[in-house]
Design an enzyme around this catalytic site. Structure first.
Site, mmCIF file in Angstrom:
data_model
loop_
_atom_site.group_PDB
_atom_site.id
_atom_site.type_symbol
_atom_site.label_atom_id
_atom_site.label_comp_id
_atom_site.label_asym_id
_atom_site.label_seq_id
_atom_site.Cartn_x
_atom_site.Cartn_y
_atom_site.Cartn_z
ATOM 1 N N LYS A 247 0.863 -1.170 -0.043
ATOM 2 C CA LYS A 247 -0.170 -0.029 0.006
ATOM 3 C C LYS A 247 1.080 1.398 0.172
ATOM 4 O O LYS A 247 1.885 1.349 0.544
ATOM 5 C CB LYS A 247 -1.028 -0.097 1.235
ATOM 6 C CG LYS A 247 -1.982 -1.152 1.098
ATOM 7 C CD LYS A 247 -3.016 -0.788 0.158
ATOM 8 C CE LYS A 247 -4.274 -1.806 0.364
ATOM 9 N NZ LYS A 247 -5.041 -1.337 1.316
ATOM 10 N N GLN A 307 -1.150 -13.106 10.115
ATOM 11 C CA GLN A 307 -1.450 -12.909 8.724
ATOM 12 C C GLN A 307 0.001 -12.728 8.071
ATOM 13 O O GLN A 307 1.036 -12.835 8.476
ATOM 14 C CB GLN A 307 -2.248 -11.737 8.822
ATOM 15 C CG GLN A 307 -1.493 -10.203 9.106
ATOM 16 C CD GLN A 307 -2.416 -9.339 9.650
ATOM 17 O OE1 GLN A 307 -3.784 -9.740 10.222
ATOM 18 N NE2 GLN A 307 -2.025 -8.099 9.710
ATOM 19 N N ASP A 342 -2.849 -6.139 0.676
ATOM 20 C CA ASP A 342 -1.593 -6.318 1.041
ATOM 21 C C ASP A 342 -1.482 -7.670 2.071
ATOM 22 O O ASP A 342 -0.186 -7.756 2.477
ATOM 23 C CB ASP A 342 -0.774 -5.298 1.188
ATOM 24 C CG ASP A 342 -1.494 -4.419 2.384
ATOM 25 O OD1 ASP A 342 -2.506 -4.862 2.659
ATOM 26 O OD2 ASP A 342 -0.575 -3.728 3.202
ATOM 27 N N ASP A 377 -2.884 -8.639 17.187
ATOM 28 C CA ASP A 377 -3.893 -8.119 16.090
ATOM 29 C C ASP A 377 -5.210 -9.006 15.918
ATOM 30 O O ASP A 377 -4.976 -10.144 15.468
ATOM 31 C CB ASP A 377 -3.099 -7.710 15.074
ATOM 32 C CG ASP A 377 -3.675 -6.826 13.962
ATOM 33 O OD1 ASP A 377 -3.829 -5.736 14.336
ATOM 34 O OD2 ASP A 377 -3.968 -7.314 12.938
ATOM 35 N N ASN A 378 -6.250 -8.368 16.019
ATOM 36 C CA ASN A 378 -7.523 -9.153 15.551
ATOM 37 C C ASN A 378 -7.710 -10.311 16.115
ATOM 38 O O ASN A 378 -8.047 -11.443 15.251
ATOM 39 C CB ASN A 378 -7.493 -8.875 13.824
ATOM 40 C CG ASN A 378 -8.017 -7.611 13.370
ATOM 41 O OD1 ASN A 378 -8.874 -6.937 13.739
ATOM 42 N ND2 ASN A 378 -7.240 -7.039 12.267
ATOM 43 N N GLU A 406 -6.624 -7.007 20.638
ATOM 44 C CA GLU A 406 -7.020 -6.011 19.935
ATOM 45 C C GLU A 406 -8.211 -6.348 19.254
ATOM 46 O O GLU A 406 -8.292 -6.893 18.047
ATOM 47 C CB GLU A 406 -6.143 -5.437 18.834
ATOM 48 C CG GLU A 406 -6.493 -4.061 18.314
ATOM 49 C CD GLU A 406 -6.755 -4.500 16.410
ATOM 50 O OE1 GLU A 406 -6.866 -3.379 16.123
ATOM 51 O OE2 GLU A 406 -6.849 -5.547 16.226
ATOM 52 N N LYS A 516 0.685 4.270 9.350
ATOM 53 C CA LYS A 516 0.804 2.920 8.838
ATOM 54 C C LYS A 516 1.099 2.991 7.641
ATOM 55 O O LYS A 516 1.767 1.639 7.344
ATOM 56 C CB LYS A 516 -0.810 2.337 8.750
ATOM 57 C CG LYS A 516 -1.458 2.075 10.031
ATOM 58 C CD LYS A 516 -2.691 1.418 9.856
ATOM 59 C CE LYS A 516 -2.856 0.307 9.093
ATOM 60 N NZ LYS A 516 -4.093 -0.203 8.881
ATOM 61 N N TYR A 517 1.214 3.789 6.575
ATOM 62 C CA TYR A 517 1.675 3.559 5.250
ATOM 63 C C TYR A 517 2.927 4.455 4.927
ATOM 64 O O TYR A 517 3.246 4.473 3.651
ATOM 65 C CB TYR A 517 0.397 3.845 4.329
ATOM 66 C CG TYR A 517 -0.592 3.200 4.650
ATOM 67 C CD1 TYR A 517 -0.909 1.905 4.246
ATOM 68 C CD2 TYR A 517 -1.914 3.735 5.199
ATOM 69 C CE1 TYR A 517 -1.915 1.073 4.782
ATOM 70 C CE2 TYR A 517 -2.906 3.246 5.546
ATOM 71 C CZ TYR A 517 -3.233 1.813 5.336
ATOM 72 O OH TYR A 517 -4.065 1.356 5.706
#
Length: 655
Positions: A247, A307, A342, A377-378, A406, A516-517
């Site tokens: 990204k 992930q 991504d 995360d998640n 999270e 983040k990007y």
């Protein structure tokens, strides 16, 4: 007996607490008729030490009994409730009424004499106590005793204290033995600060490109984070970032040659979850960073994001760990309307044993590098059984490792993750902004779920910039930080919060030019010199938290009242017997939650919550401004959102 607490709904998991937490032990107990009962909780420490604690009636008309205890030793505690007919209390109550009324006085005196004589015969009572009981029995049987002198015996506080410490029991009922897991203090208490190592020390070069910060340059920021009073530093993923589908700025689909990509798109030819991004340094550099943080009083929390980027080594080595679509492509992550082209989510169904072994290996690897806290995360997108297994396995080896969920999800899965083992959880705090919403939320976290869920009240994240912060300006940032730092035992901020970074990407609740990007170049010194930073305010909040143990508790919050729908009032109170200082600690928070106005109103405090007789005066000191006032039940307040929107009041003394 019924309705025992601490407990977890359905009894599938055991309740938990952190070391030194004030835990209410509550049970419903009653018997037929009018005779009085007593209730104890028998407590067994992890070392096997036994103690007995008397519960008091709550007095709410529902036959509930309660006592607060603060277990300190870490490990699994056992406890059981015991209810009994309290023979002395029953006699004392009846005798006081009947003898005063001249009804059955001789019978009451003789019944008391027999009870006292029986108690005096108990050989494990202290000798002085047995002599006093014998003398009291003799006084009741004295032929010349009058009703007035008999009542002196009945109402003797010394006798009552003997039987309080060692009651005369009959009809004993013993409840089932239960467990309470007590974990280290950091499992429930902490002030967290999040930063991206790649941004700390990043520099714009002459050609306009940006050179990444490293662990060595990021270490230079550690003293400033520590000086603000934070004790946990949370790092987003530090691993290699995927090249495919990377990204660009503001979540665009095309990245330029200098765009670093999202750290959550983990994995490339440089390695996966067990590897450090080459731009940040080496594994040895990371270990040095952890040691430097520890020297500043900071624990490192590392992101655990299960992930993979499309070019993660897992994709080639274990294609069965991902979901293949009918066209042969691998499904990328989605959270409509958000899309993460991504990132490939993991499919846990095809090879659960292989995935378990790999994740356990990764967690053990980072523990070996000095990491004891993982921000996950998640987790709600992975099987609950997986987390139950992983956390139990890791904590069996390393009881001091903490997992933060999270999980911005529905209440049921959020609570299930906490019940299954997560020591902390993100919560809905960021989206609870009105007085009514906050009152409901604070009751929920401090009462309804406190036996098993410990919320971490993060005020913002790279993904969450609420409308309240976007449009509330500096007042909103101060209000949210003050609420987070005082209402819960753990809270956190994302770097840049102190600079009031409140511009959102259009149509979203994410910051524009999101870190983040891309790299974020911040001039902390210039912001401080210009007076635009609220770092001094955050520092003061953390100083107050450290000085006042009631603010490092979760279950001690009570909601009070105001006549204005934007003035929120709550009290945090820790009794002296449970305080590490040996002194009671009481904080009253009065917050104007409207960041756009000045509000004035009357607040109403039930001072019995902190041991001051209602209607009596007491002195409060504002720990932000230093102002002091004499308060009572009803008190005028005026809070200017553009000056100091929140009173944090220490109850200093009663008059």
């Amino acid at each position: 007996m019924a309705g025992a607490h601490p407990s977890v709904p359905d009894g599938l998991f055991r309740p938990s607490a952190f070391a030194g937490e004030a835990v209410p032990f509550v049970v419903t107990a009653f018997r037929e008729g009018h005779d009085l009962i007593g209730v104890h909780v028998r407590l067994f420490s992890p070392a096997g030490d036994e103690s007995l604690h008397r519960l008091e009636p709550v007095g709410d008309g529902f036959d509930r009994w309660s006592v607060q205890l603060a277990p300190v030793e870490e490990g699994v505690w056992r406890f059981r409730f015991e209810a009994f007919a309290d023979d002395f209390a029953t006699w004392e109550h009846a005798a006081a009424l009947k003898i005063a009324a001249g009804v059955d006085a001789p019978l009451m005196r003789e019944a008391g004499a027999r009870l006292l004589t029986s108690a005096a015969a108990e050989k494990d009572r202290p000798a002085a106590e047995r002599r006093a009981l014998t003398a009291a029995a003799a006084a009741l049987r004295d032929g010349d005793v009058t009703d007035e002198s008999a009542l002196v015996v009945v109402r003797d506080p010394a006798l009552a204290s003997f039987f309080r410490a060692r009651p005369v029991q009959s009809l004993l009922t013993v409840g089932a033995e239960q467990e309470l897991l007590v974990e280290r203090e950091r499992a429930g208490v902490g002030a967290w600060y999040e930063f991206f190592p790649r941004s700390e020390g990043a520099k714009r070069l002459k050609d306009g490109t940006i050179r990444s910060g490293t662990f060595r340059t990021a270490a230079k920021r550690l003293p400033a984070v520590s000086a603000m009073g934070f004790d946990v530093l949370y790092l987003p993923p530090i691993h290699p970032i995927g090249e495919r589908n990377r990204k660009g700025p503001n979540n665009t689909l095309t990245a330029g040659p200098g765009d670093p990509g999202s750290p959550w798109a983990i994995g490339s030819a440089a390695g996966g979850h067990d590897t450090v991004h080459p731009d940040l340094g080496t594994l040895a550099d990371f270990r040095a960073f952890v040691r430097a943080a520890r020297a500043e009083g900071l624990e490192i929390a590392l992101d655990l994001a299960l992930q993979a980027a499309p070019d993660h080594p897992w994709v080639a080595a274990h294609p069965e760990w991902f979901t293949t679509l009918p066209d042969g492509s691998i499904a990328y992550a989605e959270n409509p309307p958000k899309k993460y082209q991504d990132i490939y989510p993991i499919n846990f169904d095809n090879d659960p044993e292989g995935i378990r072994a790999e994740v356990l290996r990764i967690v053990r690897h980072w523990i070996a590098q000095g990491v004891k806290i993982f921000r996950v995360d998640n987790p709600h997108t992975k099987p609950l059984q997986f987390w139950e297994w992983l956390i139990a396995t890791v904590n069996a080896e390393h009881p001091d490792v903490v997992f933060l969920a999270e999980a911005f999800t529905r209440p049921a899965p959020l609570q299930a993750l906490a019940q299954a083992g997560f020591q902390q959880s993100y919560s809905y705090f960021t989206w609870r902004n009105t007085k009514a919403e906050l009152e409901e939320f604070f009751r929920w976290i401090s009462q309804d779920t406190a036996d098993f869920m410990r919320p971490n009240l993060f005020v913002n994240t790279p993904d969450i910039l609420t409308e309240y912060l976007q449009y509330g300006g500096r007042p909103a940032y101060k209000i949210r930080a003050a609420l987070a730092a005082t209402a819960g035992a753990s809270y956190g901020v994302y770097a840049g919060y102190e600079l009031i970074e409140n511009v959102a990407r259009p149509g979203s609740e994410e910051n524009i030019d999101n870190e983040k990007y891309e790299y974020k170049l911040r001039d902390w010194d210039a912001a401080a010199s210009a007076g635009v930073s609220i770092a001094p305010y955050l520092t003061r909040l953390n100083e107050i938290r450290r000085a006042h143990p009631s603010l490092r508790q979760l279950r001690d919050l009570s909601i009070h009242w105001s006549d204005d729908d934007a003035i929120l009032v709550y009290v945090k109170h820790l009794p002296a017997a449970l305080s590490e200082t040996g002194r009671a600690d009481t904080i009253i928070v009065v917050a104007n939650v409207d960041p756009h106005s000045t509000r004035q109103t009357t607040v109403h405090i039930d001072s019995s919550v902190f041991g001051v007789t209602p209607g009596s005066d007491y002195v409060v000191e504002d720990l932000i401004t230093g102002a002091a006032w004499t308060w009572n039940r009803d008190n005028f307040v005026r809070l200017d959102a553009f000056d100091e929107p929140v009173h944090i009041l220490h109850v200093k003394e009663s008059r």
